[in-house]
Design an enzyme around this catalytic site. Structure first.
Site, PDB file in Angstrom:
ATOM      1  N   TYR A 205       9.152 134.778 148.314  1.00  0.00           N
ATOM      2  CA  TYR A 205       8.344 135.486 147.119  1.00  0.00           C
ATOM      3  C   TYR A 205       8.648 134.783 145.776  1.00  0.00           C
ATOM      4  O   TYR A 205       7.766 134.626 144.987  1.00  0.00           O
ATOM      5  CB  TYR A 205       8.483 137.065 147.152  1.00  0.00           C
ATOM      6  CG  TYR A 205       7.406 137.589 148.045  1.00  0.00           C
ATOM      7  CD1 TYR A 205       7.343 137.416 149.385  1.00  0.00           C
ATOM      8  CD2 TYR A 205       6.753 138.722 147.671  1.00  0.00           C
ATOM      9  CE1 TYR A 205       6.619 138.234 150.440  1.00  0.00           C
ATOM     10  CE2 TYR A 205       5.767 139.264 148.433  1.00  0.00           C
ATOM     11  CZ  TYR A 205       6.001 139.149 149.820  1.00  0.00           C
ATOM     12  OH  TYR A 205       5.072 139.816 150.708  1.00  0.00           O
ATOM     13  N   LYS A 254      15.634 135.277 160.738  1.00  0.00           N
ATOM     14  CA  LYS A 254      15.095 134.221 161.690  1.00  0.00           C
ATOM     15  C   LYS A 254      16.042 133.326 161.730  1.00  0.00           C
ATOM     16  O   LYS A 254      15.838 132.020 161.428  1.00  0.00           O
ATOM     17  CB  LYS A 254      13.802 133.717 160.929  1.00  0.00           C
ATOM     18  CG  LYS A 254      12.876 132.754 162.069  1.00  0.00           C
ATOM     19  CD  LYS A 254      12.366 133.306 163.245  1.00  0.00           C
ATOM     20  CE  LYS A 254      11.788 132.319 164.151  1.00  0.00           C
ATOM     21  NZ  LYS A 254      11.503 132.635 165.491  1.00  0.00           N
ATOM     22  N   ASP A 287      10.653 138.087 165.273  1.00  0.00           N
ATOM     23  CA  ASP A 287       9.883 137.714 166.207  1.00  0.00           C
ATOM     24  C   ASP A 287       9.664 138.622 167.299  1.00  0.00           C
ATOM     25  O   ASP A 287       8.950 139.639 167.617  1.00  0.00           O
ATOM     26  CB  ASP A 287       9.328 136.286 166.677  1.00  0.00           C
ATOM     27  CG  ASP A 287      10.491 135.635 167.051  1.00  0.00           C
ATOM     28  OD1 ASP A 287      11.816 136.292 166.715  1.00  0.00           O
ATOM     29  OD2 ASP A 287      10.761 134.554 167.608  1.00  0.00           O
ATOM     30  N   ASP A 311       7.712 142.833 154.276  1.00  0.00           N
ATOM     31  CA  ASP A 311       6.147 143.274 154.010  1.00  0.00           C
ATOM     32  C   ASP A 311       5.437 143.450 155.360  1.00  0.00           C
ATOM     33  O   ASP A 311       4.795 144.152 155.604  1.00  0.00           O
ATOM     34  CB  ASP A 311       5.594 142.032 153.212  1.00  0.00           C
ATOM     35  CG  ASP A 311       4.323 142.320 152.786  1.00  0.00           C
ATOM     36  OD1 ASP A 311       3.895 143.294 152.459  1.00  0.00           O
ATOM     37  OD2 ASP A 311       3.489 141.214 153.172  1.00  0.00           O
ATOM     38  N   ASP A 315       3.765 147.105 157.404  1.00  0.00           N
ATOM     39  CA  ASP A 315       2.534 147.153 157.886  1.00  0.00           C
ATOM     40  C   ASP A 315       2.311 147.235 159.270  1.00  0.00           C
ATOM     41  O   ASP A 315       1.568 148.330 159.658  1.00  0.00           O
ATOM     42  CB  ASP A 315       1.705 145.926 157.348  1.00  0.00           C
ATOM     43  CG  ASP A 315       1.171 146.152 155.904  1.00  0.00           C
ATOM     44  OD1 ASP A 315       1.616 146.848 155.189  1.00  0.00           O
ATOM     45  OD2 ASP A 315      -0.242 145.732 155.795  1.00  0.00           O
TER      46      ASP A 315
HETATM   47  C1  IPM Z   1       3.127 145.210 149.322  1.00  0.00           C
HETATM   48  C2  IPM Z   1       2.073 144.075 149.151  1.00  0.00           C
HETATM   49  C3  IPM Z   1       2.730 143.117 148.103  1.00  0.00           C
HETATM   50  C4  IPM Z   1       3.613 142.365 148.502  1.00  0.00           C
HETATM   51  C5  IPM Z   1       1.405 142.162 147.369  1.00  0.00           C
HETATM   52  C6  IPM Z   1       0.329 142.781 146.996  1.00  0.00           C
HETATM   53  C7  IPM Z   1       2.008 141.458 146.285  1.00  0.00           C
HETATM   54  O1  IPM Z   1       1.668 143.392 150.393  1.00  0.00           O
HETATM   55  O2  IPM Z   1       3.666 145.755 148.443  1.00  0.00           O
HETATM   56  O3  IPM Z   1       3.631 145.424 150.760  1.00  0.00           O
HETATM   57  O4  IPM Z   1       3.424 141.317 149.390  1.00  0.00           O
HETATM   58  O5  IPM Z   1       4.718 142.899 148.506  1.00  0.00           O
HETATM   59 MN    MN Z   2       2.189 144.504 152.077  1.00  0.00          MN
END
Ligand code: IPM
Ligand code: MN
Ligand code: NAD
Length: 421
Positions: A205, A254, A287, A311, A315
């Site tokens: 990042y 990884k 993975d 990240d 999710d």
């Molecule tokens: C999160 C989001 C952010 C990230 C983006 C919007 C920069 O996806 O907070 O999870 O990737 O960290």
């Molecule tokens: Mn995110």
């Protein structure tokens, strides 16, 4: 109020792993004996600046507290969900006799539209001067042009970096009432309770990026870089967190392909061997982890990983409790204010319709009270109110699975009502 924090390991609550208490709070029964100071010295030697184990003091939960909370509503559903979390915090302040001052500032797309900058200096200054920050979300299709001068997401990355918020805590907590809201089978998800620690201010990042060459050879690059110090501090925090709960830590990388992952793995192994030999430690490739999360999520306790893997995996993990709309997060540094937000984004597909689930943000406000203000009872009150709302059968659309659903504001009201009775 000054913003020095005591970073400490909480030993008493399922969700409460790292507790941060402002140094200016009244702390009763502080034990500043020889052994305590020696212990603090030892922690500092290990890289924990301002670290204090929480059981050395009793938080003064009945002492009225003044706190300056910065709100960063941002874009899309951001303002809708922040409004509900603010109502909840105001209710808590009233019931427990605290004074919370709220100041809203700009971040993200709305800020680009207003002043051309996704994170104006006045927002950074206000955040630095605050006790804690509550953020909605940034981004949306309006600002998605890949050749635009700047992007809303730049604002979020910058505030994390500016405030040194290297540790992103993402607890994956299941509510019994929502076991059937998950797309996964009940028998698979039952018993799941994972704390993700995502490294937040390093890795790909923040690596060097750019373009080079021309024509067919023109290319873009972004490097993944991790320093020893960056890996050590997040591994130590994760290991401490593990000691405060199931004593198991999984590091995800990884290493079979990426040099920075092999580096991460070596540094992590050394820290674990030298400093945390008692913690059960293993490593999993990212993975495979994506698969294990769906197949055997209840096998994991604390999971630590780099910025990008964290990240993506969180999710994915949000589907265990049933919706992105249920997952809060805390971004913490070694001092200064913490930043609290739902893990989801600005949900442009449902923005402005008052159907977004505000519970992730409301639960993030509970984390704010616990970790930045040391208000454990107040945080628990919010979490219990959310639990009661769910056991009373109230659902926003994302967790209703086709059943009856209420709107964003009604969900906020439902939590507020259960806080006041
Ligand atoms: C999160 C989001 C952010 C990230 C983006 C919007 C920069 O996806 O907070 O999870 O990737 O960290
Ligand atoms: Mn995110
Ligand atoms: P998203 O998280 O915004 O939405 C993904 C899906 O989940 C959508 O269908 C959305 O409707 C749903 N959803 C998310 N939050 C919800 C809630 N509270 N209640 C009900 N449903 C909810 O991800 P995306 O669509 O990939 O990204 C949209 C924008 O948000 C992008 O610009 C992205 O960069 C940004 N983003 C910001 C943050 C942040 O500010 N922390 C995090 C992730 C994405």
């Amino acid at each position: 109020m000054a913003c020095a924090f005591w970073l400490s390991t909480s030993l008493d609550s399922r969700n409460s792993i790292i507790a941060l208490t402002t140094a200016t709070r009244n702390i009763r029964n502080v034990f500043f004996g020889q052994s305590c100071l020696a212990y603090v010295g030892e922690l500092n030697r290990l890289g924990y600046i301002n670290v204090l184990i929480r059981h050395f003091f009793t938080p003064a939960t009945n002492t009225p507290l003044k706190a300056n909370i910065v709100l960063l509503p941002g874009d899309g559903i951001g303002p809708e969900i922040i409004a509900q979390a603010q109502r909840v915090l105001e209710t808590v302040a009233k019931s427990f006799g605290h004074q919370f001052e709220f100041n809203s500032h700009m971040i993200g797309g709305i800020s680009i539209d207003t002043c051309g900058d996704p994170l104006p200096q006045e927002t950074i200054d206000a955040c630095r001067d605050s006790d804690a920050i509550l953020l909605g979300a940034v981004g949306g299709p309006k600002w998605d042009d890949p050749s635009a001068k700047t992007r809303p997401e730049v604002g979020l990355l910058k505030i994390r970096k500016e405030l040194g918020l290297f540790a992103n805590l993402r607890p994956i907590r299941l509510f019994d009432e929502l076991l059937d809201a998950s797309p996964l089978r009940r028998d698979i998800i039952e018993g799941t309770d994972i704390l993700f620690l995502r490294e937040l201010t390093g890795g790909i990042y923040f690596g060097e990026s750019g373009t080079s060459g021309s024509g067919q050879a023109e290319s873009a690059y972004q490097s993944m870089v991790y320093s020893v110090g960056e890996v050590e501090r997040i591994i130590r925090l994760a290991a401490k967190a593990a000691q405060g709960r199931g004593n198991r830590l999984t590091s995800v990388d990884k290493a079979n392909v990426l040099e920075p992952s092999r580096w991460w793995r070596r540094v992590a192994a050394r820290v674990m061997q030298e400093e945390f030999p008692d913690v059960q430690y293993d490593v999993v490739l990212v993975d495979a982890m994506a698969m294990h999360l769906i197949n055997r999520p209840s096998d994991f306790d604390v999971v630590v990983t780099g910025n990008m893997f964290g990240d993506i995996l969180t999710d994915e993990a949000s589907m265990l409790p049933g919706s992105l709309g249920m997952l809060p997060s805390a971004s913490l540094g070694s001092d200064g204010p913490g930043l609290y937000e739902p893990i989801h984004g600005s949900a442009p597909d449902i923005a402005g319709q008052e159907i977004a689930n505000p519970l992730a943000t409301i639960l993030a406000s509970a984390m704010l009270l616990r970790h930045s203000l040391g208000l454990e009872a107040e945080a628990t009150a919010i979490e219990s109110a959310v639990q009661r709302v769910l056991s009373d059968g109230l659902r926003t659309r994302d967790i209703a699975r086709g059943g009856e659903a209420i709107g964003t504001e009604s969900m906020g009201s439902a939590v507020v009502e259960r806080l006041t009775v």
